[in-house]
Scaffold this motif. Structure first.
Motif, mmCIF file in Angstrom:
data_model
loop_
_atom_site.group_PDB
_atom_site.id
_atom_site.type_symbol
_atom_site.label_atom_id
_atom_site.label_comp_id
_atom_site.label_asym_id
_atom_site.label_seq_id
_atom_site.Cartn_x
_atom_site.Cartn_y
_atom_site.Cartn_z
ATOM 1 N N TYR A 145 2.061 -5.293 3.040
ATOM 2 C CA TYR A 145 1.550 -6.423 3.815
ATOM 3 C C TYR A 145 0.029 -6.405 3.846
ATOM 4 O O TYR A 145 -0.621 -7.390 3.596
ATOM 5 C CB TYR A 145 2.113 -6.322 5.240
ATOM 6 C CG TYR A 145 2.531 -7.653 5.802
ATOM 7 C CD1 TYR A 145 3.580 -8.368 5.241
ATOM 8 C CD2 TYR A 145 1.869 -8.201 6.895
ATOM 9 C CE1 TYR A 145 3.968 -9.593 5.757
ATOM 10 C CE2 TYR A 145 2.246 -9.431 7.412
ATOM 11 C CZ TYR A 145 3.299 -10.120 6.842
ATOM 12 O OH TYR A 145 3.681 -11.328 7.356
ATOM 13 N N HIS A 146 -0.501 -5.245 4.169
ATOM 14 C CA HIS A 146 -1.950 -5.109 4.347
ATOM 15 C C HIS A 146 -2.622 -4.999 2.980
ATOM 16 O O HIS A 146 -2.079 -4.377 2.064
ATOM 17 C CB HIS A 146 -2.207 -3.848 5.178
ATOM 18 C CG HIS A 146 -3.595 -3.756 5.698
ATOM 19 N ND1 HIS A 146 -4.620 -3.213 4.958
ATOM 20 C CD2 HIS A 146 -4.128 -4.135 6.881
ATOM 21 C CE1 HIS A 146 -5.730 -3.268 5.679
ATOM 22 N NE2 HIS A 146 -5.456 -3.820 6.849
ATOM 23 N N GLN A 147 -3.837 -5.591 2.892
ATOM 24 C CA GLN A 147 -4.539 -5.526 1.598
ATOM 25 C C GLN A 147 -4.833 -4.096 1.177
ATOM 26 O O GLN A 147 -4.826 -3.771 -0.009
ATOM 27 C CB GLN A 147 -5.828 -6.327 1.673
ATOM 28 C CG GLN A 147 -5.524 -7.811 1.737
ATOM 29 C CD GLN A 147 -6.738 -8.659 1.390
ATOM 30 O OE1 GLN A 147 -7.618 -8.220 0.670
ATOM 31 N NE2 GLN A 147 -6.757 -9.863 1.915
#
Ligand code: ATP
Ligand code: MG
Length: 423
Positions: free
Chosen positions: A298-300
């Motif tokens: 989800y997180h970059q």
């Protein structure tokens, strides 16, 4: 042979419980040759059940009731059946013994509540149907020319009891014949386009051909008729829609089947679909033979650390881009040491959309040993629908790659795929 279903419960009318029981029973009866003409949902009051039951027994050969067999005051199916039959309720010692035994085995530390004794009551002249998953026995009766079966409302108890009813139904309706049913599954084509390809093959009778679009996006053509009719029509339908055929019921089942035959494995890196791709794959029996790993990236920072998606790529294309999806898929394939990897990145909503990238935009990619292919889809609707549908699109893309309908392109020559909106 006409059948009717009565689903009993205030919670169904209030919309608190979705009446999945009727759908299950309808399918079960239809598969056995009944024509279900109506499903009626009624509340708990005995009078309402009675009225619906009176109408049903005068119209149908079989009535299946689900719900209202519990021990509480709002469970009135027994009373309603007794009233329609014009008989009294009386306690069945075998039923009461069974309820006590069920408590001793399943809840040994609890005393049996006295109200459970009500579940041993049955209208005079009815047969008990064994419930080996709960306390409420089912009931079966003859009312005039109609057969009535009362099953519990708890879905897994109802389903188990329905299976036990099979033998009885064959005794009650010896002339009943199971229809021959065939199914053809398609993906990568819309309903209208499929209809155009199929044309005259969509007939109402001899055989009956129905077309249904699943919420996940694939299309099912259902053929019902005699064995000869079904065989011939299935062949013609398959010929008409060959480029879109799936080997199994839906893209996830098709992927598991195809990869299983080939001895290949798959992994998924998901952003906006949050595990939906792997959930749909994992729901298929036999997935363990093909599914290696899934990652919700989800997180970059996770996309960078775990999948090698560089900040420069994200800056250049944006995080919701085919380039990032492609990099995620290629990275996941390496990381999981899988033959294939699927990736998704998009905007599930309800916030976060822009004019250029509206809510529902999802970029998908599939990587295999020859390279990667990516697509952009636009799914309309609420967050959950975007996630489910986008995941199904990604699985369809993977099927198309595995079936050789779409070729992946080596990363050196980045895939330039048309922006398409298939949702
Ligand atoms: P039973 O006859 O088994 O006692 P009931 O109707 O008396 O059933 P309820 O307490 O109303 O029992 O329902 C038991 C559970 O079964 C609840 O979780 C309810 O949501 C579910 N249920 C009841 N009817 C249906 C239905 N038609 N479809 C799906 N779930 C149902
Ligand atoms: Mg109920």
């Amino acid at each position: 042979m006409l059948a009717r279903i009565l689903a009993v419960g205030d919670e169904l009318l209030l919309g608190r419980t979705v009446d999945t029981n009727s759908a299950h029973i309808a399918r079960w009866l239809t598969d056995r040759g009944f024509h279900v003409d109506r499903t009626v949902v009624v509340g708990d009051p005995s009078r309402d059940i009675e009225n619906a039951l009176r109408a049903a027994v005068s119209d149908a050969a079989l009535v299946v009731i689900t719900g209202g067999l519990g021990p509480t005051d709002d469970d009135r199916t027994r009373q309603a059946l007794a009233a329609v039959m014009g008989v009294a309720l009386h306690e069945r010692p075998t039923a009461w013994a069974r309820i006590r035994r069920w408590y001793r085995t399943n809840l040994p530390t609890r005393a049996i509540p006295e109200i459970n004794r009500r579940q041993a009551l049955a209208p005079v002249g009815t047969d008990l149907l064994t419930n080996d998953r709960g306390t409420a026995p089912g009931l079966s009766a003859r009312v005039g020319r109609c057969r009535v079966a009362c099953l519990p409302g708890v879905p897994h108890e109802m389903m188990a009891m329905l299976e036990r009813l099979d033998r009885r139904l064959r005794q009650w309706f010896p002339r009943l014949r199971r229809p021959v049913i065939g199914e053809v599954w398609l993906a990568g084509i819309g309903e209208s386009a499929a209809q155009e390809l199929i044309g005259d093959l969509l007939t109402e009778r001899h055989p009956q051909v129905g077309i249904t679009v699943s919420e996940k996006g694939h299309i099912t053509l259902r053929v019902v008729g005699s064995a000869v009719e079904v065989r011939a029509r299935m062949r013609d339908l398959r010929r008409a829609v060959t480029p879109y055929l799936l080997p199994a019921a839906g893209p996830a089942a098709s992927l598991v089947a195809l990869l299983g035959q080939q001895g290949r494995t798959i992994a998924a890196a998901e952003s906006c679909t949050c595990g939906q791709v792997v959930a749909q794959l994992g729901a298929i029996p036999g997935a363990s033979a093909v599914l290696r790993e899934s990652l919700v990236a989800y997180h970059q920072g996770v996309k960078r650390l775990r999948l090698g998606v560089t900040p420069a790529l994200v800056r250049r294309h944006g995080v919701v881009s085919e380039a990032v999806a492609a990099a995620m898929a290629a990275g996941m394939r390496r990381h999981a040491r899988a033959d294939l990897a699927i990736a998704t990145t998009g905007i599930a909503g309800p916030g976060g959309g822009t004019a250029a990238t509206p809510v529902g935009t999802v970029c998908l990619a599939v990587a295999d040993r020859s390279g990667v292919v990516s697509r952009t889809v636009r799914v309309r609707g609420a967050r959950e629908r975007v996630q489910v549908r986008a995941a199904a699109h990604a699985l369809v893309l993977a099927c198309e790659v595995v079936l050789g309908r779409i070729a992946t392109v080596p990363p050196a020559q980045p895939a330039r795929s048309a922006h398409e909106s298939r949702a």
